[in-house]
Motif scaffolding. Structure first.
Motif, PDB file in Angstrom:
ATOM      1  N   ILE A 176      67.142  37.440  46.687  1.00  0.00           N
ATOM      2  CA  ILE A 176      68.058  36.864  47.665  1.00  0.00           C
ATOM      3  C   ILE A 176      67.293  36.595  48.949  1.00  0.00           C
ATOM      4  CG2 ILE A 176      70.098  37.349  49.075  1.00  0.00           C
ATOM      5  CD1 ILE A 176      71.085  39.033  46.624  1.00  0.00           C
ATOM      6  N   GLU A 177      66.425  37.554  49.305  1.00  0.00           N
ATOM      7  CA  GLU A 177      65.532  37.379  50.443  1.00  0.00           C
ATOM      8  C   GLU A 177      64.365  38.328  50.281  1.00  0.00           C
ATOM      9  OE1 GLU A 177      67.187  38.411  54.265  1.00  0.00           O
ATOM     10  OE2 GLU A 177      67.690  40.420  53.654  1.00  0.00           O
ATOM     11  N   THR A 178      63.288  38.017  50.953  1.00  0.00           N
ATOM     12  CA  THR A 178      62.127  38.895  50.995  1.00  0.00           C
ATOM     13  C   THR A 178      61.811  39.143  52.463  1.00  0.00           C
ATOM     14  OG1 THR A 178      61.269  38.005  48.919  1.00  0.00           O
ATOM     15  CG2 THR A 178      59.710  39.188  50.319  1.00  0.00           C
ATOM     16  N   VAL A 179      61.670  40.421  52.818  1.00  0.00           N
ATOM     17  CA  VAL A 179      61.348  40.784  54.195  1.00  0.00           C
ATOM     18  C   VAL A 179      60.087  41.630  54.201  1.00  0.00           C
ATOM     19  CG1 VAL A 179      63.744  40.712  54.996  1.00  0.00           C
ATOM     20  CG2 VAL A 179      62.825  42.850  54.134  1.00  0.00           C
ATOM     21  N   SER A 180      59.307  41.499  55.242  1.00  0.00           N
ATOM     22  CA  SER A 180      58.167  42.382  55.428  1.00  0.00           C
ATOM     23  C   SER A 180      58.695  43.573  56.225  1.00  0.00           C
ATOM     24  CB  SER A 180      57.066  41.663  56.191  1.00  0.00           C
ATOM     25  OG  SER A 180      55.974  42.537  56.367  1.00  0.00           O
ATOM     26  N   ALA A 181      58.527  44.769  55.687  1.00  0.00           N
ATOM     27  CA  ALA A 181      59.111  45.944  56.334  1.00  0.00           C
ATOM     28  C   ALA A 181      58.190  47.150  56.217  1.00  0.00           C
ATOM     29  CB  ALA A 181      60.461  46.277  55.700  1.00  0.00           C
ATOM     30  N   VAL A 182      58.382  48.073  57.130  1.00  0.00           N
ATOM     31  CA  VAL A 182      57.720  49.368  57.036  1.00  0.00           C
ATOM     32  C   VAL A 182      58.515  50.195  56.031  1.00  0.00           C
ATOM     33  CG1 VAL A 182      57.192  51.507  58.268  1.00  0.00           C
ATOM     34  CG2 VAL A 182      56.796  49.290  59.369  1.00  0.00           C
ATOM     35  N   VAL A 183      57.789  50.765  55.054  1.00  0.00           N
ATOM     36  CA  VAL A 183      58.407  51.613  54.029  1.00  0.00           C
ATOM     37  C   VAL A 183      57.713  52.958  54.074  1.00  0.00           C
ATOM     38  CG1 VAL A 183      58.934  51.872  51.581  1.00  0.00           C
ATOM     39  CG2 VAL A 183      58.892  49.586  52.598  1.00  0.00           C
ATOM     40  N   THR A 184      58.502  54.003  54.223  1.00  0.00           N
ATOM     41  CA  THR A 184      57.969  55.368  54.264  1.00  0.00           C
ATOM     42  C   THR A 184      58.553  56.159  53.108  1.00  0.00           C
ATOM     43  OG1 THR A 184      59.741  56.027  55.768  1.00  0.00           O
ATOM     44  CG2 THR A 184      57.663  55.351  56.777  1.00  0.00           C
ATOM     45  N   GLY A 185      58.026  57.356  52.908  1.00  0.00           N
ATOM     46  CA  GLY A 185      58.540  58.253  51.885  1.00  0.00           C
ATOM     47  C   GLY A 185      59.236  59.430  52.535  1.00  0.00           C
ATOM     48  N   TYR A 186      60.265  59.943  51.859  1.00  0.00           N
ATOM     49  CA  TYR A 186      60.927  61.159  52.340  1.00  0.00           C
ATOM     50  C   TYR A 186      61.338  62.006  51.161  1.00  0.00           C
ATOM     51  CZ  TYR A 186      65.754  59.528  51.297  1.00  0.00           C
ATOM     52  OH  TYR A 186      66.907  59.123  50.695  1.00  0.00           O
ATOM     53  N   ASN A 187      61.645  63.257  51.422  1.00  0.00           N
ATOM     54  CA  ASN A 187      62.116  64.166  50.380  1.00  0.00           C
ATOM     55  C   ASN A 187      63.243  65.001  50.948  1.00  0.00           C
ATOM     56  OD1 ASN A 187      59.974  65.472  51.971  1.00  0.00           O
ATOM     57  ND2 ASN A 187      60.440  67.235  50.695  1.00  0.00           N
ATOM     58  N   SER A 188      63.816  65.835  50.124  1.00  0.00           N
ATOM     59  CA  SER A 188      64.995  66.608  50.515  1.00  0.00           C
ATOM     60  C   SER A 188      64.599  67.885  51.246  1.00  0.00           C
ATOM     61  CB  SER A 188      65.833  66.944  49.281  1.00  0.00           C
ATOM     62  OG  SER A 188      66.304  65.753  48.711  1.00  0.00           O
TER      63      SER A 188
END
Length: 146
Positions: A38-50
């Motif tokens: 639908i769209e493509t964005v350049s974004a910051v992606v990080t990891g997280y846990n519980s």
């Protein structure tokens, strides 16, 4: 008109029959790559846990009320719950939210802190594959209620 269609059909069959046969292998990556975004964005992606320190409540309950699970992402507020995004070739379901100060970033849930740290912080293309219907937005899709 039928005669013209017959002539075109025969021409197509003739053309197809002249193409030598060859084995075509289709991989999962080929199929994923063909899904329309639908769209493509350049974004910051990080990891997280519980971890309790990373949440206001139960660290195993996502913002949509479902339990955290592999394939879960915390997404910016502009994407409704149950939006499907693709990050680095893997699909994730938006079922959690990033903190308001980080709205615009995506967070991928990992089982362990080590996995989340190994992912780190990356700026990558995020492909939005599916925006859910209003009904799909209202229900957690992990099949588990908090």
């Amino acid at each position: 008109m039928n005669t013209l269609a017959t002539i075109i059909g025969v021409a197509l069959l003739t053309t197809v029959s002249l193409i030598p046969s060859r084995k075509i292998e289709i991989t999962k990556a080929d199929i994923v790559a063909q899904k329309p975004a639908i769209e493509t964005v350049s974004a910051v992606v990080t990891g997280y846990n519980s971890e309790a320190a990373q949440t206001d409540g139960d660290p195993y309950i996502a913002a949509d009320g479902g339990r955290v699970h592999e394939g879960l992402a915390a997404c910016p507020r502009r994407y409704p719950f149950n939006t499907i995004v693709e990050i680095n070739g893997a699909e994730y379901r938006c079922g959690d939210r990033t903190h308001r100060k980080n709205d615009g970033t995506f967070d991928i849930w990992f089982q362990t802190r080590d996995e989340a740290v190994a992912w780190g912080r990356q700026e990558v293309p995020v492909r939005v594959l599916k925006i859910p219907t209003l009904l799909e937005q209202a229900l957690p899709l992990d099949g588990k209620q908090g």
